[in-house]
Design a protein around this motif. Structure first.
Motif, mmCIF file in Angstrom:
data_model
loop_
_atom_site.group_PDB
_atom_site.id
_atom_site.type_symbol
_atom_site.label_atom_id
_atom_site.label_comp_id
_atom_site.label_asym_id
_atom_site.label_seq_id
_atom_site.Cartn_x
_atom_site.Cartn_y
_atom_site.Cartn_z
ATOM 1 N N ALA A 1 -53.947 21.172 12.538
ATOM 2 C CA ALA A 1 -53.691 21.149 13.979
ATOM 3 C C ALA A 1 -52.760 19.998 14.335
ATOM 4 C CB ALA A 1 -55.002 21.020 14.746
ATOM 5 N N LEU A 2 -52.996 18.819 13.732
ATOM 6 C CA LEU A 2 -52.107 17.684 13.982
ATOM 7 C C LEU A 2 -50.685 17.982 13.512
ATOM 8 C CD1 LEU A 2 -54.325 14.598 13.025
ATOM 9 C CD2 LEU A 2 -53.259 15.039 15.246
ATOM 10 N N ALA A 3 -50.569 18.556 12.333
ATOM 11 C CA ALA A 3 -49.238 18.845 11.787
ATOM 12 C C ALA A 3 -48.489 19.832 12.682
ATOM 13 C CB ALA A 3 -49.372 19.399 10.370
ATOM 14 N N ALA A 4 -49.175 20.885 13.124
ATOM 15 C CA ALA A 4 -48.514 21.910 13.936
ATOM 16 C C ALA A 4 -48.148 21.388 15.316
ATOM 17 C CB ALA A 4 -49.418 23.136 14.047
ATOM 18 N N THR A 5 -49.069 20.662 15.956
ATOM 19 C CA THR A 5 -48.771 20.165 17.310
ATOM 20 C C THR A 5 -47.686 19.090 17.287
ATOM 21 O OG1 THR A 5 -50.649 18.628 17.113
ATOM 22 C CG2 THR A 5 -51.048 20.720 18.246
ATOM 23 N N GLU A 6 -47.698 18.241 16.281
ATOM 24 C CA GLU A 6 -46.636 17.233 16.182
ATOM 25 C C GLU A 6 -45.277 17.885 15.946
ATOM 26 O OE1 GLU A 6 -48.046 14.575 13.183
ATOM 27 O OE2 GLU A 6 -49.529 13.635 14.510
ATOM 28 N N ARG A 7 -45.270 18.957 15.166
ATOM 29 C CA ARG A 7 -44.014 19.692 14.955
ATOM 30 C C ARG A 7 -43.536 20.306 16.265
ATOM 31 N NH1 ARG A 7 -40.499 22.666 11.980
ATOM 32 N NH2 ARG A 7 -40.340 24.879 12.416
ATOM 33 N N ALA A 8 -44.450 20.902 17.034
ATOM 34 C CA ALA A 8 -44.079 21.518 18.305
ATOM 35 C C ALA A 8 -43.497 20.477 19.256
ATOM 36 C CB ALA A 8 -45.297 22.194 18.939
ATOM 37 N N ILE A 9 -44.171 19.315 19.375
ATOM 38 C CA ILE A 9 -43.699 18.267 20.286
ATOM 39 C C ILE A 9 -42.330 17.757 19.850
ATOM 40 C CG2 ILE A 9 -44.170 15.939 21.123
ATOM 41 C CD1 ILE A 9 -47.215 16.670 20.777
ATOM 42 N N ALA A 10 -42.167 17.542 18.561
ATOM 43 C CA ALA A 10 -40.884 17.036 18.053
ATOM 44 C C ALA A 10 -39.758 18.033 18.311
ATOM 45 C CB ALA A 10 -41.001 16.744 16.560
ATOM 46 N N LEU A 11 -40.033 19.310 18.113
ATOM 47 C CA LEU A 11 -39.006 20.336 18.349
ATOM 48 C C LEU A 11 -38.635 20.409 19.824
ATOM 49 C CD1 LEU A 11 -40.255 23.168 15.939
ATOM 50 C CD2 LEU A 11 -38.129 21.861 15.736
ATOM 51 N N TYR A 12 -39.612 20.316 20.696
ATOM 52 C CA TYR A 12 -39.309 20.341 22.130
ATOM 53 C C TYR A 12 -38.496 19.109 22.536
ATOM 54 C CZ TYR A 12 -42.061 24.436 23.428
ATOM 55 O OH TYR A 12 -42.527 25.716 23.564
ATOM 56 N N GLU A 13 -38.872 17.941 22.020
ATOM 57 C CA GLU A 13 -38.155 16.712 22.377
ATOM 58 C C GLU A 13 -36.725 16.720 21.862
ATOM 59 O OE1 GLU A 13 -41.784 13.422 22.655
ATOM 60 O OE2 GLU A 13 -40.705 13.706 20.751
ATOM 61 N N ALA A 14 -36.504 17.345 20.701
ATOM 62 C CA ALA A 14 -35.167 17.359 20.102
ATOM 63 C C ALA A 14 -34.302 18.497 20.622
ATOM 64 C CB ALA A 14 -35.283 17.465 18.578
ATOM 65 N N GLY A 15 -34.913 19.492 21.243
ATOM 66 C CA GLY A 15 -34.171 20.667 21.685
ATOM 67 C C GLY A 15 -33.429 20.434 22.990
ATOM 68 N N PRO A 16 -32.622 21.427 23.395
ATOM 69 C CA PRO A 16 -31.875 21.307 24.653
ATOM 70 C C PRO A 16 -32.808 21.254 25.851
ATOM 71 C CG PRO A 16 -31.706 23.539 23.760
ATOM 72 C CD PRO A 16 -32.367 22.713 22.706
ATOM 73 N N ALA A 17 -32.457 20.454 26.841
ATOM 74 C CA ALA A 17 -33.304 20.283 28.025
ATOM 75 C C ALA A 17 -33.537 21.600 28.755
ATOM 76 C CB ALA A 17 -32.666 19.265 28.968
ATOM 77 N N ALA A 18 -32.536 22.483 28.715
ATOM 78 C CA ALA A 18 -32.645 23.755 29.430
ATOM 79 C C ALA A 18 -33.687 24.683 28.817
ATOM 80 C CB ALA A 18 -31.284 24.453 29.452
ATOM 81 N N ARG A 19 -34.128 24.381 27.596
ATOM 82 C CA ARG A 19 -35.129 25.227 26.951
ATOM 83 C C ARG A 19 -36.434 24.476 26.681
ATOM 84 N NH1 ARG A 19 -31.601 28.734 22.508
ATOM 85 N NH2 ARG A 19 -30.065 29.549 23.991
ATOM 86 N N ARG A 20 -36.584 23.335 27.303
ATOM 87 C CA ARG A 20 -37.769 22.510 27.063
ATOM 88 C C ARG A 20 -38.867 22.900 28.054
ATOM 89 N NH1 ARG A 20 -37.682 15.918 26.354
ATOM 90 N NH2 ARG A 20 -39.924 15.637 25.930
#
Length: 417
Positions: A319-338
């Motif tokens: 759960a930690l691995a998956a949620t940290e991956r999700a947060i990191a992807l959202y933070e690194a992605g374009p603002a328009a898709r966050r």
């Protein structure tokens, strides 16, 4: 005198007198191109007043038998009985009457209240709403969804070509699906269920498999949140029958995994997640991949779903691995898709996973951006998940900690607003 003539009636009068277009035009004293224009326009074209008078005169010159047959054909009170026509009409008159009936109906079928520009604008509206929803407050977006759907409904009440009707049903279905999603975010699951059933009806009417697959998945989520997980499993599997893209398939497998986690079946969870991770279907569909937004299922959202599933099973490390991956992807992605909603839910799940491992301080750090959200973005699912956090920090091992009491007060304030 028949009153106001139309092109259809002028054609019937010409046929009753067995005249060619050229003969009839000479008879009325007009150019034959004008007669052709009347007849091509059917019931929608009305000759000018001076020509109306000429038509009245021409009708008066008809012999009594033809006049009677012609008047019965024009009578608005009842449809002509074609089976009885041979007794009162000649063979030519019968064939021509049938031809007129066909051309008039075809003319109506060709008329439309929907132009290509209208449909293009509605498509653009749906695409914009689906993508902006991740960034805006659900209540304000609901108003916009209703505005566009009402326009679609008004157009459906009119007359358009069958292909345009199907397109409008697809638009009505996508907007109903968006409203179902907004209803869940605002905490109205009964309304969400009604909206998603309407979306399914429109998906069936439009014959669009992308909408069918997405709608089944959304309905499964609503049933799961409504404590009907068995029905949710059936809906997710039903949606898989219509999935025609890798995105649709992966989304439905992740939804099914979440429901199996609620039922405590780890083997089914692992099976679904393995299938989702190994999916190599490169196909795309217009709804999931082109419109995207609410209808999409990109890598950050897939990671969030996996994290929520593992939290449900109480498996802290994955759960930690998956949620940290999700947060990191959202933070690194374009603002328009966050998506603030999904990212915030991932942070709550991340905090829960930390609590499973005994990490109260790490949980509080994960929740800090969530607890700072503006009130109009505090969707219902966040409140429900945070109540789960409160239960955990009220358990032995946490409840006596000063940090736990402070976090509990912050969550209480968040939920109260």
């Amino acid at each position: 005198m028949v009153g106001e003539w139309t092109g259809r009636e002028a054609r019937a009068l010409r046929d009753a007198q067995r005249m060619s277009i050229r003969e009839f035009a000479a008879h009325l004293g007009v150019h034959e191109r004008l007669v052709s224009k009347w007849e091509a326009g059917g019931s929608r074209v009305r000759p000018r007043p001076v020509n109306q008078a000429a038509l009245d005169t021409s009708l008066a010159r008809c012999d009594a038998a033809v006049h009677a047959r012609f008047a019965s054909f024009l009578a608005p009170a009842a449809e002509p009985d074609l089976l009885a026509v041979p007794e009162v009409m000649s063979e030519r008159e019968l064939i021509m009457a049938a031809a007129h009936e066909a051309s008039e109906h075809a003319a109506k079928a060709e008329s439309t209240n929907v132009g290509t520009t209208t449909l293009a604008q509605l498509d653009a509206d749906v695409r914009r709403i689906a993508r902006e929803y991740a960034l805006a407050a659900p209540a304000s977006m609901t108003v916009e969804m209703l505005r566009v759907r009402r326009r679609v409904y008004r157009l459906l009440d009119g007359h358009q070509k069958p292909v345009d009707t199907s397109h409008l049903y697809l638009l009505a279905g996508t907007l109903s699906g968006l409203l179902a999603n907004a209803s869940t975010d605002l905490g109205y699951l009964d309304a969400a269920g009604e909206q998603i059933r309407a979306a399914w009806a429109y998906a069936e009417l439009s014959g669009n498999n992308g909408l069918r697959a997405w709608t089944r998945g959304m309905h499964a989520l609503i049933e799961n949140w409504s404590d009907r997980p068995r029905n949710a499993i059936q809906l997710a599997r039903s949606g898989a029958e219509f999935a025609q893209s890798g995105t649709a398939t992966v989304r439905l497998l992740n939804i099914e995994a979440r429901v199996w986690a609620r039922l405590g079946s780890e083997s089914d969870v692992d099976r679904c997640l393995r299938q989702a991770e190994s999916c190599t279907d490169a196909r795309v569909d217009d709804l999931h991949d082109d419109v995207g937004g609410v209808f999409g299922f990109a890598a950050p959202k897939a990671a969030y779903y996996a994290g929520a599933t593992y939290v449900q099973l109480g498996r802290a490390d994955p759960a930690l691995a998956a949620t940290e991956r999700a947060i990191a992807l959202y933070e690194a992605g374009p603002a328009a898709r966050r998506s603030y909603g999904t990212e915030s839910l991932a942070r709550v799940d991340n905090a829960t996973a930390h609590l499973l491992n005994g990490g109260l301080d790490a949980a509080a750090d994960a929740l800090r951006p969530v607890l700072a959200l503006p009130e109009d973005r505090r969707i219902a699912q966040l409140g429900e998940r945070l109540i789960g956090i409160r239960r955990r920090i009220a358990a032995p091992g946490y409840r006596d900690a000063v940090e736990a009491r402070g976090l509990d007060e912050q969550i209480e304030d968040f939920c109260a607003s």
